[in-house]
Design an enzyme around this catalytic site. Structure first.
Site, PDB file in Angstrom:
ATOM      1  N   LYS A  67       0.834  -1.216   0.000  1.00 55.39           N
ATOM      2  CA  LYS A  67       0.000   0.000   0.000  1.00 55.39           C
ATOM      3  C   LYS A  67       0.869   1.266   0.000  1.00 55.39           C
ATOM      4  CE  LYS A  67      -2.214  -1.410   3.718  1.00 55.39           C
ATOM      5  NZ  LYS A  67      -1.534  -2.716   3.835  1.00 55.39           N
ATOM      6  N   THR A  68       1.868   1.286   0.886  1.00 52.83           N
ATOM      7  CA  THR A  68       2.765   2.449   0.946  1.00 52.83           C
ATOM      8  C   THR A  68       3.538   2.582  -0.360  1.00 52.83           C
ATOM      9  OG1 THR A  68       3.019   1.973   3.288  1.00 52.83           O
ATOM     10  CG2 THR A  68       4.614   3.496   2.334  1.00 52.83           C
ATOM     11  N   ASP A 112      -1.140   6.733   6.326  1.00 54.22           N
ATOM     12  CA  ASP A 112      -1.130   5.305   6.611  1.00 54.22           C
ATOM     13  C   ASP A 112      -2.035   5.070   7.823  1.00 54.22           C
ATOM     14  OD1 ASP A 112      -0.370   2.715   6.396  1.00 54.22           O
ATOM     15  OD2 ASP A 112       1.674   2.986   7.132  1.00 54.22           O
ATOM     16  N   THR A 161      -5.751  -1.235   6.873  1.00 58.75           N
ATOM     17  CA  THR A 161      -5.886  -2.687   6.967  1.00 58.75           C
ATOM     18  C   THR A 161      -7.322  -3.033   7.368  1.00 58.75           C
ATOM     19  OG1 THR A 161      -5.088  -2.464   9.225  1.00 58.75           O
ATOM     20  CG2 THR A 161      -3.496  -3.194   7.590  1.00 58.75           C
ATOM     21  N   ARG A 220       6.377  -8.262   1.973  1.00 62.64           N
ATOM     22  CA  ARG A 220       7.271  -7.879   3.084  1.00 62.64           C
ATOM     23  C   ARG A 220       7.870  -9.111   3.742  1.00 62.64           C
ATOM     24  NH1 ARG A 220       4.425  -4.260   6.605  1.00 62.64           N
ATOM     25  NH2 ARG A 220       5.412  -2.592   5.445  1.00 62.64           N
TER      26      ARG A 220
HETATM   27  P1  ADP Z   1       2.129  -1.934   3.216  1.00 58.35           P
HETATM   28  O1  ADP Z   1       2.171  -0.437   3.111  1.00 58.35           O
HETATM   29  O2  ADP Z   1       0.935  -2.530   2.521  1.00 58.35           O
HETATM   30  O3  ADP Z   1       2.282  -2.447   4.624  1.00 58.35           O
HETATM   31  P2  ADP Z   1       4.657  -1.774   1.785  1.00 58.35           P
HETATM   32  O4  ADP Z   1       4.269  -0.929   0.625  1.00 58.35           O
HETATM   33  O5  ADP Z   1       5.403  -1.101   2.888  1.00 58.35           O
HETATM   34  O6  ADP Z   1       3.370  -2.519   2.394  1.00 58.35           O
HETATM   35  O7  ADP Z   1       5.481  -3.013   1.198  1.00 58.35           O
HETATM   36  C1  ADP Z   1       6.354  -3.784   1.997  1.00 58.35           C
HETATM   37  C2  ADP Z   1       7.581  -4.177   1.196  1.00 58.35           C
HETATM   38  O8  ADP Z   1       7.204  -5.116   0.208  1.00 58.35           O
HETATM   39  C3  ADP Z   1       8.249  -3.010   0.443  1.00 58.35           C
HETATM   40  O9  ADP Z   1       9.617  -3.015   0.711  1.00 58.35           O
HETATM   41  C4  ADP Z   1       8.159  -3.316  -1.001  1.00 58.35           C
HETATM   42  O10 ADP Z   1       9.447  -3.280  -1.533  1.00 58.35           O
HETATM   43  C5  ADP Z   1       7.697  -4.747  -1.073  1.00 58.35           C
HETATM   44  N1  ADP Z   1       6.599  -4.858  -2.032  1.00 58.35           N
HETATM   45  C6  ADP Z   1       5.286  -4.719  -1.752  1.00 58.35           C
HETATM   46  N2  ADP Z   1       4.553  -4.918  -2.848  1.00 58.35           N
HETATM   47  C7  ADP Z   1       5.425  -5.172  -3.854  1.00 58.35           C
HETATM   48  C8  ADP Z   1       5.262  -5.472  -5.250  1.00 58.35           C
HETATM   49  N3  ADP Z   1       4.050  -5.581  -5.785  1.00 58.35           N
HETATM   50  N4  ADP Z   1       6.370  -5.663  -5.994  1.00 58.35           N
HETATM   51  C9  ADP Z   1       7.583  -5.599  -5.422  1.00 58.35           C
HETATM   52  N5  ADP Z   1       7.817  -5.339  -4.110  1.00 58.35           N
HETATM   53  C10 ADP Z   1       6.741  -5.132  -3.327  1.00 58.35           C
END
Ligand code: ADP
Length: 336
Positions: A67-68, A112, A161, A220
């Site tokens: 998401k981030t 977030d 979430t 992650r």
């Molecule tokens: P969230 O905000 O949903 O908790 P993040 O955006 O922080 O998740 O993602 C966590 C990690 O996973 C990041 O370091 C990112 O590099 C990796 N990641 C997430 N989605 C992808 C994707 N579709 N392709 C490559 N790497 C991803």
């Protein structure tokens, strides 16, 4: 190991610093989630063609799915800046006013955990999202008065979430609602290979596949397992993470062949012990020693998706598959 278990729920500080390197910067680098990506590409392109700001976007889904990352990509693809904050950090309307009045025109504000915004702040945000203005009350008592602040146009990208916790008038103010789902292992394998390239980790095809299959559909976690397996391989004198090293390392991390960790199994054992009687969330939380919200946000969605747990009106029930999976687990050993 307990640190690994706890951090399965959230990003550790080590994750956060490494994630900066690993984060895809463009739509093309982002692996999987084609439906969401295709829509976002169109919205971004359309906004750019019109020379207007993009509608506000709400991205929901379990932690660690990107998401981030997507918020950053949206800002990059719009060729604008992104300001990053979190729901709990915006305690007072003044916190929000401070951020909004300092945004560059057309930029992205990423919030977030937006479901954790306080009600008062949320209500101020309504007018900011709709009309790009903020009516702030200053002073108290007889001298209280309202001051209107005109804001630069911006795009709010909210991440949550728990979409269900957002008030409906708030949800209604987002023009785009997108949901990220757990990744199929094939996409995670691509992510593992991409990350190993960036981090200079040598991992063979079979090992990458194993990591992908056990990373509970979450990039992650796949990235975290990759780094831990490199540690095990290096200390064990291996230059490449092969299948044997991956199997051994994942077992040491407490990850079983279904991708469940120790906490997942505790939850299932706690429910399975009741022999089909539904168990309340509070009881589970106390038995396993985890926050109710973490169980709901992190563990349950995956267990439900795996067909191991069902939510009923009266509580949680473990499926037959779950009982079979945890039958060898000893409750006393787990909880003692
Ligand atoms: P969230 O905000 O949903 O908790 P993040 O955006 O922080 O998740 O993602 C966590 C990690 O996973 C990041 O370091 C990112 O590099 C990796 N990641 C997430 N989605 C992808 C994707 N579709 N392709 C490559 N790497 C991803």
């Amino acid at each position: 190991m307990s640190d690994e278990r706890i951090s399965a729920a959230t990003a550790t500080s080590q994750d956060l610093s490494i994630e900066r390197f690993l984060r895809p910067q463009t739509f093309d680098e982002f692996v999987g989630q084609r439906g969401v990506l295709d829509n976002l590409k169109v919205y971004v392109q359309a906004a750019r063609n019109r020379g207007d700001v993009l509608d506000h976007i709400l991205i929901s889904g379990p932690p660690g799915l990107g998401k981030t990352t997507l918020a950053g990509i949206i800002a990059n693809e719009l060729q604008t800046e992104m300001r990053h904050t979190t729901g709990p950090a915006l305690e007072k309307p003044a916190d929000l006013a401070g951020i909004l009045t300092n945004l560059a025109p057309g930029s992205v504000l990423f919030i977030d955990e937006i479901h954790r915004l306080g009600r008062a702040v949320e209500e101020y945000l309504y007018a900011a999202m709709e009309d790009f203005r903020l009516d702030i009350v200053i002073d108290t008592g007889a001298s209280a008065r309202s001051v209107r602040l005109e804001l630069p146009k911006f795009t709010l990208v909210g991440s949550t979430t728990r979409e269900g916790l957002l008030a409906s008038p708030f949800r209604a103010r987002f023009g785009v609602l997108e949901k990220l789902d757990y990744y199929p292992w094939q996409d995670l394998q691509t992510i593992v290979k991409r990350s190993s390239g960036i981090l200079g980790i040598s991992i063979d095809e079979e090992a990458a596949c194993l990591v992908a299959r056990r990373a509970r559909g979450t990039p992650r976690l796949a990235n975290r397992f990759l780094r831990r397996l490199r540690d095990f391989a290096e200390v064990g004198g291996k230059s490449t993470v092969d299948k044997e090293a991956a199997e051994d390392g994942l077992t040491r991390l407490g990850i079983d062949e279904e991708g469940l960790d120790a906490m997942d199994r505790r939850i299932l054992v706690c429910i399975a012990q009741q022999g089909g009687v539904p168990v309340g969330l509070k009881t589970i939380a106390v038995s396993v020693g985890e926050e109710e919200s973490t169980i709901e946000d992190v563990y349950e969605p995956f267990l439900i998706q795996k067909g191991l747990l069902r939510k009923t009106a009266r509580g949680r029930v473990a499926t037959e598959k779950a009982c079979e999976h945890v039958k060898a687990e000893k409750p006393d050993g787990l909880f003692g």
